[in-house]
Design an enzyme around this catalytic site. Structure first.
Site, short mmCIF file in Angstrom:
data_model
loop_
_atom_site.label_atom_id
_atom_site.label_comp_id
_atom_site.label_asym_id
_atom_site.label_seq_id
_atom_site.Cartn_x
_atom_site.Cartn_y
_atom_site.Cartn_z
N ARG A 1 0.85 -1.19 0.00
CA ARG A 1 0.00 0.00 0.00
C ARG A 1 0.88 1.24 0.00
O ARG A 1 2.10 1.14 0.11
CB ARG A 1 -0.96 -0.01 1.20
CG ARG A 1 -0.24 -0.35 2.49
CD ARG A 1 -0.69 0.37 3.66
NE ARG A 1 -0.51 1.82 3.55
CZ ARG A 1 0.67 2.45 3.67
NH1 ARG A 1 1.80 1.79 3.91
NH2 ARG A 1 0.72 3.76 3.56
N ASP B 1 -1.78 10.78 -2.57
CA ASP B 1 -2.17 9.70 -3.49
C ASP B 1 -2.46 10.20 -4.89
O ASP B 1 -2.28 9.49 -5.87
CB ASP B 1 -3.37 8.93 -2.93
CG ASP B 1 -2.90 7.97 -1.86
OD1 ASP B 1 -2.70 8.41 -0.72
OD2 ASP B 1 -2.68 6.79 -2.20
N LYS C 1 -4.64 10.13 2.64
CA LYS C 1 -5.39 9.32 3.62
C LYS C 1 -6.43 10.14 4.36
O LYS C 1 -6.18 11.28 4.76
CB LYS C 1 -4.38 8.71 4.60
CG LYS C 1 -4.95 7.82 5.68
CD LYS C 1 -5.87 6.74 5.18
CE LYS C 1 -5.29 5.83 4.11
NZ LYS C 1 -6.31 5.00 3.42
N ALA D 1 0.92 5.10 -2.21
CA ALA D 1 0.82 5.36 -3.65
C ALA D 1 2.01 4.86 -4.47
O ALA D 1 1.84 4.18 -5.49
CB ALA D 1 0.62 6.85 -3.87
N ARG E 1 -7.35 -0.54 -6.98
CA ARG E 1 -7.57 0.60 -6.08
C ARG E 1 -7.66 1.87 -6.95
O ARG E 1 -6.81 2.09 -7.81
CB ARG E 1 -6.41 0.73 -5.06
CG ARG E 1 -6.38 -0.46 -4.09
CD ARG E 1 -5.53 -0.16 -2.86
NE ARG E 1 -6.17 0.81 -1.99
CZ ARG E 1 -5.56 1.39 -0.96
NH1 ARG E 1 -4.29 1.10 -0.70
NH2 ARG E 1 -6.20 2.26 -0.19
O1 MRU Z 1 -4.72 3.42 1.87
P1 MRU Z 1 -3.21 3.57 1.85
O2 MRU Z 1 -2.56 3.06 3.09
O3 MRU Z 1 -2.61 3.02 0.58
O4 MRU Z 1 -3.01 5.13 1.82
C1 MRU Z 1 -1.71 5.63 1.80
C2 MRU Z 1 -1.61 7.09 1.94
O5 MRU Z 1 -2.59 7.80 2.01
C3 MRU Z 1 -0.23 7.66 1.90
O6 MRU Z 1 -0.16 8.81 2.69
C4 MRU Z 1 0.09 8.03 0.45
O7 MRU Z 1 -0.06 6.91 -0.38
C5 MRU Z 1 1.41 8.63 0.27
S1 MRU Z 1 2.76 7.56 0.57
C6 MRU Z 1 3.70 7.47 -0.84
#
Ligand code: MRU
Length: 342
Positions: free
Chosen positions: A50, A230, A241, A52, A90
């Site tokens: 998980r 993301d 998030k 991005a 996703r």
């Molecule tokens: O649902 P997730 O855990 O994949 O969400 C991740 C985030 O929101 C991170 O802050 C985001 O991907 C940036 S990290 C490169």
């Protein structure tokens, strides 16, 4: 990370995609081995991998695996179908779509080109994190107290991280920083993953409940905030998030700089504003239940909500660019206006 090639959260070796299973962390360090594109899709959908940047690398590897698996007699149909399936894992992280597109275009020529492109994406993502760390470090003064949300470390960006890269860089430069880690309900990426990474690097920190951040800001206990992203629209509106938006609004109220750290693969040049960013709605059980380990290390999932109640679980929110002080990118610190050049 002890058992990983080059410390990466995902890598490809001898026809296998290796993923450090984030659903088991921080209790167990276990590698998930995927030898088919469908298995890599499973890992993305169920968040074994998980964040991005890591999702992008995984999607690129999945498209490469689909290229290996495609039968000669039906190659194009197979590739098109696999592309759709990977894209459906996703919806929010732009890195996923950018990576799939790049590897798909190479798969149209050959497996070798698809493999080289997928590897390149993973390498570029790791390098972006390294550069973000160097540039972001400039924003951090000695003794800074930094708030971060979710997990934006090596686990989320193949290596180095986005939001965590400057923090770890500053710590390694002896700046004596302190980190407040939002627990990040519902999946607790902060409490589980960010805290685990900060422990590995020996960065002083505490985990706070998500709803404690406002009080800490009001009390003058936070000097700056850094989170990852993301998907970033052309005007700088940023999906990250769930819970990021409220931190950004509070930061403006209390005059605290709020930075977004991201590689260019997270920037979506096709959308003007955050209104066009697709927001993933995840399973209600992520809210109704919680997972953790007992003293023997065995992982359990238990219900914490009233039996019979349902839950609504948007996984991301969009922070309007007016709340973002600047973007920490591999090319330096950019304002929303400067972003347009890239
Ligand atoms: O649902 P997730 O855990 O994949 O969400 C991740 C985030 O929101 C991170 O802050 C985001 O991907 C940036 S990290 C490169």
């Amino acid at each position: 990370m002890t058992n990983l090639k080059n410390n990466r959260s995902i890598f490809f070796q001898n026809k296998i995609v290796y993923i450090l299973d984030q659903t088991k962390l921080p209790f167990k360090e276990e590698l998930y081995k995927s030898s088919t594109y469908q298995n890599t899709c499973f890992a993305i959908k169920n968040m074994l991998i998980r964040g991005a940047g890591s999702i992008g690398a995984a999607a690129g590897f999945a498209m490469m695996q689909a290229s290996f698996e495609a039968p000669n007699y039906n190659r194009l149909n197979f590739l098109n179908n696999a592309k759709k399936i990977i894209e459906q894992t996703r919806p929010t992280a732009h890195d996923l779509f950018a990576a799939v597109e790049r590897v798909y275009n190479k798969a149209l020529s050959s497996n070798d080109e698809a493999e080289a492109e997928a590897q390149l994406i993973a390498d570029e993502t790791a390098e972006a994190g390294r550069l973000i760390g160097i540039h972001g470090n400039e924003l951090i003064k000695t003794g800074s107290r930094i708030l971060t949300h979710c997990n934006a470390g090596t686990l989320a960006l193949v290596d180095y991280g986005s939001a965590l890269a400057p923090i770890i860089h500053a710590h390694n430069s002896g700046k004596q920083i302190f980190v407040y880690v939002d627990e990040t309900r519902p999946r607790n990426q902060g409490a589980k993953l960010t805290a685990w990474e900060l422990n590995k690097f020996g960065v002083p920190h505490v985990i706070i409940a998500d709803n404690a951040a406002g009080m800490l800001m009001a009390d003058g206990k936070i000097d700056l905030i850094i989170t990852g992203a993301d998907r970033i629209a052309k005007n700088g509106d940023t999906a990250n998030k769930i819970g990021t938006l409220e931190k950004a609004v509070l930061a403006k109220e209390f005059n605290i700089p709020f930075y977004i750290a991201a590689p260019f693969s997270t920037f979506d040049k096709t959308i003007e504003t955050g209104k066009n960013i697709p927001i993933e709605i995840r399973d209600e059980n992520e809210i109704l239940t919680i997972s953790g380990a007992d003293i023997t290390g065995k992982i359990h999932n238990i219900r914490i909500a009233s039996p019979g109640s349902k839950a609504y679980n948007p996984a991301f929110d969009v922070t309007p660019s007016k709340y973002i002080s600047a973007f920490i990118t591999p090319k330096g610190i950019l304002s929303s206006e400067e972003l347009k050049k890239y």
